[in-house]
Design an enzyme around this catalytic site. Structure first.
Site, PDB file in Angstrom:
ATOM      1  N   SER A  28      36.701  32.937  46.732  1.00 55.58           N
ATOM      2  CA  SER A  28      36.820  31.876  47.426  1.00 55.58           C
ATOM      3  C   SER A  28      38.429  31.180  47.280  1.00 55.58           C
ATOM      4  CB  SER A  28      36.027  30.835  47.060  1.00 55.58           C
ATOM      5  OG  SER A  28      35.770  30.405  45.897  1.00 55.58           O
ATOM      6  N   GLY A  30      42.465  31.822  45.263  1.00 52.80           N
ATOM      7  CA  GLY A  30      43.281  32.529  44.308  1.00 52.80           C
ATOM      8  C   GLY A  30      44.319  31.748  43.646  1.00 52.80           C
ATOM      9  N   ARG A  31      44.905  32.230  42.463  1.00 47.09           N
ATOM     10  CA  ARG A  31      45.910  31.401  41.952  1.00 47.09           C
ATOM     11  C   ARG A  31      46.878  32.283  41.104  1.00 47.09           C
ATOM     12  NH1 ARG A  31      41.629  29.026  39.077  1.00 47.09           N
ATOM     13  NH2 ARG A  31      41.158  30.896  38.417  1.00 47.09           N
ATOM     14  N   ASP A 249      37.663  40.523  37.121  1.00 43.89           N
ATOM     15  CA  ASP A 249      37.973  39.029  36.917  1.00 43.89           C
ATOM     16  C   ASP A 249      37.095  38.713  35.718  1.00 43.89           C
ATOM     17  OD1 ASP A 249      35.654  39.004  38.429  1.00 43.89           O
ATOM     18  OD2 ASP A 249      36.777  37.647  39.769  1.00 43.89           O
ATOM     19  N   THR A 271      31.729  31.151  41.124  1.00 40.34           N
ATOM     20  CA  THR A 271      30.948  31.485  42.239  1.00 40.34           C
ATOM     21  C   THR A 271      29.774  32.301  41.847  1.00 40.34           C
ATOM     22  OG1 THR A 271      32.830  31.408  43.750  1.00 40.34           O
ATOM     23  CG2 THR A 271      31.084  32.521  44.687  1.00 40.34           C
ATOM     24  N   ASN A 308      24.327  39.419  36.884  1.00 41.65           N
ATOM     25  CA  ASN A 308      24.825  38.740  37.797  1.00 41.65           C
ATOM     26  C   ASN A 308      24.048  37.806  38.410  1.00 41.65           C
ATOM     27  OD1 ASN A 308      27.514  39.992  38.787  1.00 41.65           O
ATOM     28  ND2 ASN A 308      26.350  41.920  38.728  1.00 41.65           N
TER      29      ASN A 308
END
Length: 514
Positions: A28, A30-31, A249, A271, A308
């Protein structure tokens, strides 16, 4: 007594500060985050943030990779213009999704998102050709409709006109790294999410590739993370080393987990909620398969044995649908709402990508004969309590798989800012919950770069560095714990009902982006 981290620091000496860019992209947002290491502690600073999300192309939900590359490069230039001398950069993203290239290294087709419905029915088709037990024994990966295995099965069935021109498959972080450095590379932790990598050998499983008619030549060998692979030439920052770190990630986040010993369950909260333990060996027993536990790769050849869980995706969608409430306001409204009125099974497929999340939750509650939530606070309370119950369910499963006693839960990632959910987790599981750091994926990314730059030597030292650099908070379970009295209700609604089975086809085939 000095830790291995302090000893390493003393032996090396330190002549200047290292600066690294972590390009951390989720489903959702990005950085681009600057990490500064002075030899003793690590500091981080967000330089650039941008939105991310699937877009519709040719009737499919796809990733806009050209846009992501522009945003990545903009973040790098911001660092250079600000006067930072950057030693290295690295990229981490979500798993399973990929890009296909031709012999000239040009992209073929779109980068289809895991949230697209092209994989519906693929598991059932493959089950007629090979048993689930065989797949699980080979890969150790949990069965999810969007795994790369099923995405490629759908692609080979469709066979677009460019299919025979494919020369290479790159997972999303490897592709973005290729566009910066010109080097094609395959990083192990992200590759392991595909359900195509053999967990015993670490090589691509030839039988599975043959099953879906995909040539082995599409794949590069999966390489261990935390190594330098090339360079990127920035207009303002000059030549910057490009590192391949734990590019999934969650693998980066777990590298930054500030724990010692083997008695902690982690949750990487965002998320998705990724809940699990570390193991030196894949846990792919029949019991693990019955729990649908996955064995994804980690740094230093460790396995992330995890589940998950549909995490903050649920409340993110509800927040968009109501629009007038911030996340903090929804948390406060949840606190003021009645407890245990409505529960959902967070991982039910109807919540993966519904047309309207609020309606999907209401439908679930009607079909399980519960009170139907109406207000924003009731929806939020339902989601948070249901997630806490799901954490308890996975906590109990992991305790059956782990030979040693598990004593606590440690939550990392942006989700730790929801202190209400952290306390619900402690209450539901009946154990201490610790939290921090928030930007775990980016911090793990930076620590992987420090290993690649030979500034620290191991994951253990990385975790000691994180402990020295970022605060940790603790939550104790309530003495008047009501969760146990409602556990049977959650177990009941978690089972598939005939009504939901009958309606499932209609709902999953009407998937749209919210």
């Amino acid at each position: 007594m000095l830790s291995s981290y302090d000893l390493n620091h003393q032996m090396r000496g330190f002549d200047r500060m290292n600066k690294m860019l972590a390009i951390d992209i989720g489903a959702s947002s990005g950085r681009v985050i600057l990490g500064s290491y002075d030899g003793l502690t690590l500091q981080i600073q967000e330089l650039h943030r941008f939105d991310n999300g699937p877009v519709f192309r040719n009737g499919q939900a796809c990733w806009n990779l050209d846009y992501l590359l522009l945003e990545i490069k903009q973040g790098i230039e911001i660092a250079g213009v600000s006067g930072h001398v950057i030693d290295s950069l690295a990229i981490d993203t979500w798993g399973v999704d990929f890009v296909l290239l031709d012999g000239q290294g040009e992209q073929l087709g779109d980068a289809v998102s895991y949230r697209d419905n092209r994989t519906l029915g693929m598991q059932e088709k493959l089950n007629g050709l090979i048993t689930k037990n065989t797949i699980y024994t080979k890969t150790g990966i949990q069965f999810l409709d969007f795994n790369t295995l099923y995405q490629l099965a759908a692609l080979t069935e469709d066979r677009p006109n460019w299919f025979d021109s494919v020369a290479r498959l790159l997972f999303i972080p490897d592709y973005l790294g290729y566009k910066l450095s010109g080097i094609q590379h395959c990083e192990y932790t992200n590759a392991s999410t595909s359900q195509l990598l053999n967990c015993a050998s670490g090589a691509w499983d030839k039988e599975l590739l043959e099953l879906i008619n995909v040539p082995e030549q599409w794949f590069l060998p999966a390489q261990s993370p935390n190594r330098l692979i090339g360079h990127y030439n920035s207009k303002s920052a000059g030549q910057i080393k490009v590192a391949s770190i734990a590019s999934h990630d969650t693998a980066s986040a777990i590298l930054a987990l500030p724990v010692t010993g083997q008695d902690t369950v982690y949750i990487s909260s965002g998320t998705w909620s990724l809940m699990g333990i570390e193991s030196e060996h894949a846990l792919n027993s029949p019991l693990a398969q019955s729990f649908n536990v996955t064995n994804e790769g980690g740094a230093e050849n460790r396995f992330r044995v995890l589940k998950n869980i549909m995490g903050l995706w649920l409340i993110q969608n509800v927040q968009k649908e109501f629009g007038d409430f911030s996340f903090a306001q929804l948390v406060n409204l949840a606190k003021d709402s009645d407890a245990f009125k409505s529960l959902i099974a967070p991982d039910h497929p109807s919540f993966l990508n519904p047309v309207n999340m609020s309606c999907a939750i209401q439908d679930f509650c009607r079909e399980t004969q519960q009170v139907v939530p109406e207000t924003p606070g009731e929806f939020a309370r339902c989601i948070f309590e249901s997630l806490a119950f799901q954490y308890r369910k996975v906590w109990l499963e992991l305790n059956q798989l782990k030979p040693a006693s598990l004593k606590r839960i440690h939550i990392i990632g942006g989700g730790i800012q929801n202190t209400f959910l952290n306390q619900l987790c402690a209450d539901a599981c009946g154990v201490e919950v610790r939290t921090g750091p928030i930007e775990a994926s980016a911090i793990g990314n930076i620590c992987g770069q420090l290993i690649a730059l030979n500034q620290i030597e191991s994951v253990q030292q990385a975790r000691e560095l994180v402990s020295n650099s970022f605060p940790i908070k603790s939550y104790k379970p309530s003495q008047t714990n009501e969760f146990l009295s409602h556990w049977a209700k959650f177990e009941r609604i978690s089972l598939d009902t005939p009504e939901r089975k009958n309606n499932e086809h209609n709902r999953t085939n009407s998937i749209e982006l919210c």
